[in-house]
Motif scaffolding. Sequence first.
Motif, PDB file in Angstrom:
ATOM      1  N   VAL A   1      17.342  13.346  -4.137  1.00  0.00           N
ATOM      2  CA  VAL A   1      17.040  12.505  -3.161  1.00  0.00           C
ATOM      3  C   VAL A   1      15.441  12.060  -2.928  1.00  0.00           C
ATOM      4  O   VAL A   1      14.725  13.177  -3.454  1.00  0.00           O
ATOM      5  N   PHE A   2      15.368  11.021  -3.178  1.00  0.00           N
ATOM      6  CA  PHE A   2      13.441  10.842  -2.758  1.00  0.00           C
ATOM      7  C   PHE A   2      13.670  10.442  -1.386  1.00  0.00           C
ATOM      8  O   PHE A   2      14.403   9.720  -0.813  1.00  0.00           O
ATOM      9  N   ALA A   3      11.939  10.357  -1.092  1.00  0.00           N
ATOM     10  CA  ALA A   3      11.740  10.012   0.018  1.00  0.00           C
ATOM     11  C   ALA A   3      10.810   8.850   0.103  1.00  0.00           C
ATOM     12  O   ALA A   3       9.838   9.034  -1.414  1.00  0.00           O
ATOM     13  N   LEU A   4      10.427   7.312   0.311  1.00  0.00           N
ATOM     14  CA  LEU A   4      10.355   6.446   0.165  1.00  0.00           C
ATOM     15  C   LEU A   4       8.832   6.409   0.390  1.00  0.00           C
ATOM     16  O   LEU A   4       9.386   5.839   1.933  1.00  0.00           O
ATOM     17  N   ARG A   5       7.750   6.039   0.330  1.00  0.00           N
ATOM     18  CA  ARG A   5       5.976   6.010   0.804  1.00  0.00           C
ATOM     19  C   ARG A   5       5.897   4.481   0.666  1.00  0.00           C
ATOM     20  O   ARG A   5       5.961   4.430  -0.264  1.00  0.00           O
ATOM     21  N   TRP A   6       5.476   4.771   2.106  1.00  0.00           N
ATOM     22  CA  TRP A   6       5.159   3.091   1.775  1.00  0.00           C
ATOM     23  C   TRP A   6       3.952   2.761   3.474  1.00  0.00           C
ATOM     24  O   TRP A   6       4.371   2.955   3.994  1.00  0.00           O
ATOM     25  N   GLU A   7       2.870   2.072   3.250  1.00  0.00           N
ATOM     26  CA  GLU A   7       2.305   1.005   4.387  1.00  0.00           C
ATOM     27  C   GLU A   7       2.246   2.130   5.313  1.00  0.00           C
ATOM     28  O   GLU A   7       3.152   1.796   5.821  1.00  0.00           O
ATOM     29  N   LEU A   8       1.856   3.194   4.781  1.00  0.00           N
ATOM     30  CA  LEU A   8       1.098   4.298   6.185  1.00  0.00           C
ATOM     31  C   LEU A   8       0.432   3.595   7.233  1.00  0.00           C
ATOM     32  O   LEU A   8       0.748   4.062   8.290  1.00  0.00           O
ATOM     33  N   GLU A   9      -0.532   2.973   6.854  1.00  0.00           N
ATOM     34  CA  GLU A   9      -1.578   2.677   8.037  1.00  0.00           C
ATOM     35  C   GLU A   9      -0.545   1.816   9.096  1.00  0.00           C
ATOM     36  O   GLU A   9      -1.148   2.475  10.259  1.00  0.00           O
ATOM     37  N   PRO A  10       0.102   0.890   8.725  1.00  0.00           N
ATOM     38  CA  PRO A  10       0.575   0.018   9.905  1.00  0.00           C
ATOM     39  C   PRO A  10       2.047   0.683  10.099  1.00  0.00           C
ATOM     40  O   PRO A  10       2.492   0.407  11.635  1.00  0.00           O
ATOM     41  N   LEU A  11       2.370   1.713   9.681  1.00  0.00           N
ATOM     42  CA  LEU A  11       3.728   2.257   9.962  1.00  0.00           C
ATOM     43  C   LEU A  11       2.868   3.354  11.287  1.00  0.00           C
ATOM     44  O   LEU A  11       3.825   4.058  12.153  1.00  0.00           O
TER      45      LEU A  11
ATOM     46  N   ASP B   1       0.837  -0.970   0.119  1.00  0.00           N
ATOM     47  CA  ASP B   1      -0.300   0.026  -0.082  1.00  0.00           C
ATOM     48  C   ASP B   1       0.814   1.161   0.068  1.00  0.00           C
ATOM     49  O   ASP B   1       1.833   1.218   0.307  1.00  0.00           O
ATOM     50  N   ASP B   2       0.366   2.368  -0.745  1.00  0.00           N
ATOM     51  CA  ASP B   2       0.994   3.660  -0.814  1.00  0.00           C
ATOM     52  C   ASP B   2       2.592   3.692  -1.478  1.00  0.00           C
ATOM     53  O   ASP B   2       3.188   4.451  -0.316  1.00  0.00           O
ATOM     54  N   PHE B   3       2.575   2.987  -2.110  1.00  0.00           N
ATOM     55  CA  PHE B   3       3.920   2.983  -2.631  1.00  0.00           C
ATOM     56  C   PHE B   3       5.162   3.588  -3.686  1.00  0.00           C
ATOM     57  O   PHE B   3       4.012   4.197  -4.878  1.00  0.00           O
ATOM     58  N   ALA B   4       5.762   4.601  -3.275  1.00  0.00           N
ATOM     59  CA  ALA B   4       5.762   6.004  -4.150  1.00  0.00           C
ATOM     60  C   ALA B   4       6.833   6.589  -3.488  1.00  0.00           C
ATOM     61  O   ALA B   4       7.431   6.079  -2.673  1.00  0.00           O
ATOM     62  N   PHE B   5       7.826   6.525  -4.425  1.00  0.00           N
ATOM     63  CA  PHE B   5       8.883   7.802  -4.976  1.00  0.00           C
ATOM     64  C   PHE B   5       8.641   9.210  -4.731  1.00  0.00           C
ATOM     65  O   PHE B   5       7.737   9.480  -5.427  1.00  0.00           O
ATOM     66  N   LEU B   6       9.069   9.917  -3.410  1.00  0.00           N
ATOM     67  CA  LEU B   6       8.359  11.079  -3.130  1.00  0.00           C
ATOM     68  C   LEU B   6       9.853  12.069  -3.781  1.00  0.00           C
ATOM     69  O   LEU B   6      10.544  12.149  -2.538  1.00  0.00           O
ATOM     70  N   PRO B   7       9.886  12.600  -4.635  1.00  0.00           N
ATOM     71  CA  PRO B   7      11.058  13.763  -4.454  1.00  0.00           C
ATOM     72  C   PRO B   7      10.842  15.052  -4.013  1.00  0.00           C
ATOM     73  O   PRO B   7      10.306  15.180  -3.347  1.00  0.00           O
ATOM     74  N   LEU B   8      12.025  14.973  -3.129  1.00  0.00           N
ATOM     75  CA  LEU B   8      12.546  16.438  -2.142  1.00  0.00           C
ATOM     76  C   LEU B   8      13.241  17.418  -2.327  1.00  0.00           C
ATOM     77  O   LEU B   8      12.308  18.590  -1.644  1.00  0.00           O
TER      78      LEU B   8
END
Length: 628
Positions: free
Chosen positions: A350-360, A295-302
Amino acid sequence: MSRIRGFPPVLLATVLGIGSEIMRKQVSDTFDASVTTGKSPPQVLQTHHKNPNVDESKSKDETEEERKTRKLREKREKELSAPKMLDLKNDAIEFFDKWRESVISRVGSVMNSSKETAETQKKKASTATLEDPPLEPKVIRSNTNSEDADAALIELYPPTSTSLYSLDKDKRILLLHSMLLLLLSLEHYIAHSRILLLHIASSLHLPLHILTEQEVKVAQGLLEAAKHMSGSEETQKRAEDNKVARRWKVGLAGVAGAAVIGITGGLAAPLVAGAIAYGSRMSSKMMDAYAKEVDDFAFLPLKSNPNHKLVKDVPAEDRRLRVTIGISGWLTQKEDIITPWRVFGQQSEVFALRWELEPLMKLGSSLEAVVKSAAWSVAKKEIIARTIFASLMDALWPIALLKVSRVVDNPFSVAMSRADKAGLVLADALINKAQGERPVTLIGYSLGARLVYSCLMELGRRRAFGLVESAILLGMPAPSDEAAWRVIRAVVTGGRLVNVYSENDYILAFLYRTSSIQYGVAGLQEIQDVKGIENVNVSEMVSGHLRYQYLVGSILEKIGFEDIDVVEVAKEEETLALMEEAEKKEEESTEKKELTPDEEADKMEKDVKVKTDQTFMQQAAQKLHLSV
């Protein structure tokens, strides 16, 4: 084609030969059973099983220390002789040799000298004595600057003796720039190429910032060049000019002042630009496939505008030849996905990896609740008295703490399982060029580091070498056993592989107590007997697991990382100081209510649910507002 005026081909081939031979030796050293990293720490679990294949009578005159050393050596030899490990070694060396062959061939064609000459220099280099001292963690002062980065460059990539050093600085810079363009003319820029350039920069006695500045300028130039040449034009040009495609049209002596199209003979620019920029936003098809797994897998550019969808729309000043991906290990607010990674500078994309927001989110709220609980406050004193490893190995944890463990055990278990799956997805994304064909640095803390671990293990399984330049793992809940780390080192060969651990991380020890502790815990101890791994003890800095999120920049400074924004690091340190002050005031002002461990656990579960629900309601409201 004109020769490279001022650069003797033999000397250039020698530098390349020795640099690449050092790199090849690093590959083979990963699988060398004779490599040890010193005495085993007391917390390493000892095996009491006898080996029926060893004649114990031969060890009568051995000291206890010698016997342990022999046993460990036999264990390593057995592991390294296993078919899977032999296959991995052979595949890693084969990949490296193919890459080196392509570089040597390109050097030969550009210098207008025979391939045999370059091969002769390579053989001479391989027979030369290569001093390769044990790798120690590069720990430096708290304010990273160019001098510290240069010191790290020399220590990590020892210079090769060459008379090219006697050239004027401008000519040495031109040579480094030429080599960068030469490697890019292979139509990719993999980790091996970047590491070779680090060896060359060190041998030419050039500061590290020279290389990074060249990388930034070339990335911008390639993107600009690609905008003016379509794919169809490129294909037609290749068909019409196949012979010329095998060598550059412009001698490297004129590279410094030439346009990028001229530098690459008008052949490689769009292809290399595609390799650099492809995947800056993943395709919808790729995203749909990954969304089914995580869920919610994405590369977020900083650094750049996230609304840019096409390569031609991305400003050239935002493009880079290298990629850095930061991965958070828990969340207490949505901003935690990005905030820890703002400490990176401008040298890499630079990217932040967004992944599995609810469990985190659930994990973050649960961790906060446990750390602030009365049960943890009492239990921590007992754990300190017994040491972390005594508690882990004897499975003796305070009863009150075990009572409240239900608050965090399930969220941690779920999030760790998702991290392992997300790691497989990240590996697939890198293999499918979601970040192009350029060197990637992966960094994560806690379960973010576990995700990186899973990714690297999968890259090893799929023999995806040359993708990852460096990996930095902070407070990682994963095994510290040699076998797994040899696989990881084979994937990150030549670059920096850093295990950051704290012996004061009581929360990590408690969370990991139900896992396979017989294989060790990387976030609590050194990785033993695998060459090329930097172990950095941050026990003095990290008083608890939740501190990692606010210490990313300070830890990167400590290990001598080359690309740090000192202004953001200062902000990070200020935030941590304010947070610690607020926590102290809260602890002093909070009225202590006498609750049983079960009652406290019930209250904590309710508080965690309320906080998590509030966070997701706020996010849903934001999405609704944006869609209106």
